[in-house]
Motif scaffolding. Sequence first.
Motif, PDB file in Angstrom:
ATOM      1  N   TYR A  26       0.838  -1.190   0.000  1.00  0.00           N
ATOM      2  CA  TYR A  26       0.000   0.000   0.000  1.00  0.00           C
ATOM      3  C   TYR A  26       0.874   1.241   0.000  1.00  0.00           C
ATOM      4  N   PRO A  27       0.331   2.376  -0.413  1.00  0.00           N
ATOM      5  CA  PRO A  27       1.133   3.600  -0.479  1.00  0.00           C
ATOM      6  C   PRO A  27       1.796   3.884   0.877  1.00  0.00           C
ATOM      7  N   GLY A  28       3.051   4.239   0.845  1.00  0.00           N
ATOM      8  CA  GLY A  28       3.754   4.637   2.062  1.00  0.00           C
ATOM      9  C   GLY A  28       4.188   3.501   2.957  1.00  0.00           C
ATOM     10  N   GLU A  29       3.915   2.286   2.531  1.00  0.00           N
ATOM     11  CA  GLU A  29       4.203   1.148   3.395  1.00  0.00           C
ATOM     12  C   GLU A  29       5.610   0.598   3.117  1.00  0.00           C
ATOM     13  N   THR A  30       6.223   0.005   4.118  1.00  0.00           N
ATOM     14  CA  THR A  30       7.509  -0.652   3.896  1.00  0.00           C
ATOM     15  C   THR A  30       7.330  -2.149   4.066  1.00  0.00           C
TER      16      THR A  30
END
Lengths: 584, 317
Positions: free
Chosen positions: A49-53
């Motif tokens: 997901y966006p921004g996830e690591t």
Amino acid sequence: MSTPHSSDAPRAVTVDPGTPLLSVENLEVAFRTQDGFVPAVRGVSFDIYPGETMAIVGESGSGKSTTAQAIIKLLPGSGQITGGAVRFEGRDLTKLGRSEIEDVRGKLIGMVPQDPMNSLNPVHRIGFQVEETILANGQADGRRAARKRAIQVLQEAGLADADKRLRQFPHEFSGGMRQRVLIGIGLSSDPKLLIADEPTSALDVTVQKRILDHLETLTAERNTAVLFITHDLGLAAERAENLVVMHRGRIVESGPALEILQNPQHPYTQRLVSAAPSLASQRIQAAVTGSADPLAGKLQDTTGTVDLASIAHTEAVVAPPVIEFRDVTKVYKLRGSGFRSTDFTAVDRMSFQVPKGSTMAIVGESGSGKSTAAKMLLRLETKTSGSILVNGQDTDELSRRDLQALRRQMQPVFQDPYGSLDPLHNIGNTVAEPLRVHGVGDAASRRARVLEVLDQVALPASVADRYPNELSGGQRQRVAIARALALKPEIVVLDEAVSALDVLVQAQVLNLLAELQSELDLTYLFITHDLAVVRVIADHVCVMEKGRVVEQGTVDDIFANPQQEYTDRLLQAIPGASITLGGR
Amino acid sequence: MSDKLPVRRMAHYVADADEGGLGAVDAVRVSERKSNLWLDAWRDLRGRWMFWVAGVFVLFLVVVAMFPSLFAPVDPFSCQLSDSNAGPREGHPFGFNFQGCDVYSRVVHGTSTSLSVGLIVTLIIAVMGIVIGAFAGFFGGWIDSLLMRIGDMFFAIPYVLAAVVIMSMFLQNRNIFVVSLAIGFFGWPATARILRAEILRVRSSDYVMASEALGVSRVRTMFTHVLPNSIAPVIVLSTVGLAAAITAEATLSFLGVGLPPEFISWGNDIALAQNRLRTDPMPLIWPSIALSLTVLSFIMLGETVRDALDPKARALR
């Protein structure tokens, strides 16, 4: 969503994550070989997901890098995506044509390659290479604007004097600085996803920590999603929220990083977690039972052995240490301009003692002089001054014949399991070589000894007439250990002997070393850059920085209470050290 | 740990326990077949049709060279001027040359000259190249610099020119050995250079260091570990070089500075036949075909050996 494993998951704790940025669905990759297609990635699915690591963890050959390469369609020549889909913002990347995927690479998905030493073109200036990327991704029009942006990129990547640095060549940069440049290039176009394939495995731990901290800050600022590819479970858990554990091309376990680490479910993950030296906190026990350490001065009170222990104690004090370095210095002459040469002190007045049956680890980052110390002991390098004593005897005072005898007592195991065995000699001959050289026994008794040591390192006798290229890395390292043991030495010098091995194999070899030590009362000099490994194998540790010993003592003391700032920094840099595991 | 709140909670997925194939981590698997560089190369060669075609042809040439009378019963020296440039007839399939000698018989008897020169030259080059290259690579330092500079000087001289000079020094007693020496004496620098580079590569490998640390002497390490691991490119170079040596002999003989006319050589025959090329090309064409086929088969053999010894080339196939 078509991801099979997350269909019944409780979604969105605080924020609705919306749609995934990247969604890998049943990805299959195969390599074309002489024997047809060999699958490398089999049915891999995960979402980012966006921004996830997210981190993909696995050993070599697990398909983790292949997965990353398949996402941006950069598979090596014989690789092919044979099934599944890679959806990035809804677009299936596997269906894109050449020019379309080139638009995605760099602009939408950035990449930080594995090896900073080989990933920059040595004949072009740093500035040219950064500007090239900026222009290619349409981040600036015209050379001047590109230069401005390049300075900005390098500044953000944490390089001081960015405008001067642009005019330098890659060889003028250290490994850490190169990796900063590559991270800068990877992030220069504000991609939505950054793929970092083992971004720091070639760097020293302290540099690794700084680089990863910086990367974390940068990606957090921009809300960039990051896909880490790593073999290091500790590092993955420390840097990523979610983990995917891969083994032989499949996902064996995936989920929140901490949960997997503290409560691994799959037997493979369980072994991986327990084998990871960065997560362990204890010396392997086998060795401790046999050889209590006299110099540590704190023998454990086991019931009924008080008398025996005190006897052993007094004896040990009388007996000289097996290895002793007294003010050993090594100065190299470096060729300067013309006929002048400058001195470079690789090892500076190094002193330490290793008692019989114990393990001394020499730790340091690259260039600290730790390997030179080992080579001087093995007499592969001559020392400039100081003295090296083995069993209380100064090695300088030995005759040629005594030196040969000394070599029998002192055997090496080197780092590279692929390089330390002659590819044209079969295993039996390789292991028998030290016996032949030192004229021990006849052919039949040598053969018997070879089979005996192969058995000690848990290799079957059938290996004896095989060649090195038929064996795996771990097996080869066992052969190297068997060769070192053939002459029944007292001392084994292990120069980065487990550094090139995968976690599970590393654990096996470390266990083997500990068992052999307690069985044969061996003394180890263990050279390593990895403090995590030191904790599981060593009794004493010597921390080196720039040729000097900055701190030495027992492993327990140093790990619990480092006196020097440098040692502390090294300890802090061990990835995953702060993670507490359940059940330990 | 990162301070970021996880944006979502990923489900904890666990694969079936048997899916990992965990047993493979512990098991010591030994492949069915033994394998090392030479065994693999042989296995690879066996599967190449080019190797068999070239190999069988070379073998055939060797048999022809050893027993030429079996293939051509006519004496190549019994020439009758009455047959000068006569066409083919029974028993003389290739016809006659200007001197009235049987062309077929001369082509067959010329085989041994070409092959001997090729083999002797290759041997000279290999021995000189290996000795000099090994010395340079093993000792290094000024010995290395000296030997390599001498090699560079030899490199700089065009070998035809050098061979012409040498051959004109031996006007009286030219024979196969003299020609081979003239060709081979200037051929060693390439071999020496390649071997030296290989030795330097192998010498820095861990197994050589391991061997020294075990107490093996440097000279013994050189012979047991370094040389055997450096020799493969020399073998490749030699197989290809054999073809070049055969061509070189033909060139020298064609130029009239090779073997004297008493020796039957394809180069001599081609030189002899070129005067009447326009009116009677056949005496020139037959030895040329023999020369081309021989050179071609050695080059093909060299190529297959190179591919077999180079694991990278093998993987690409």
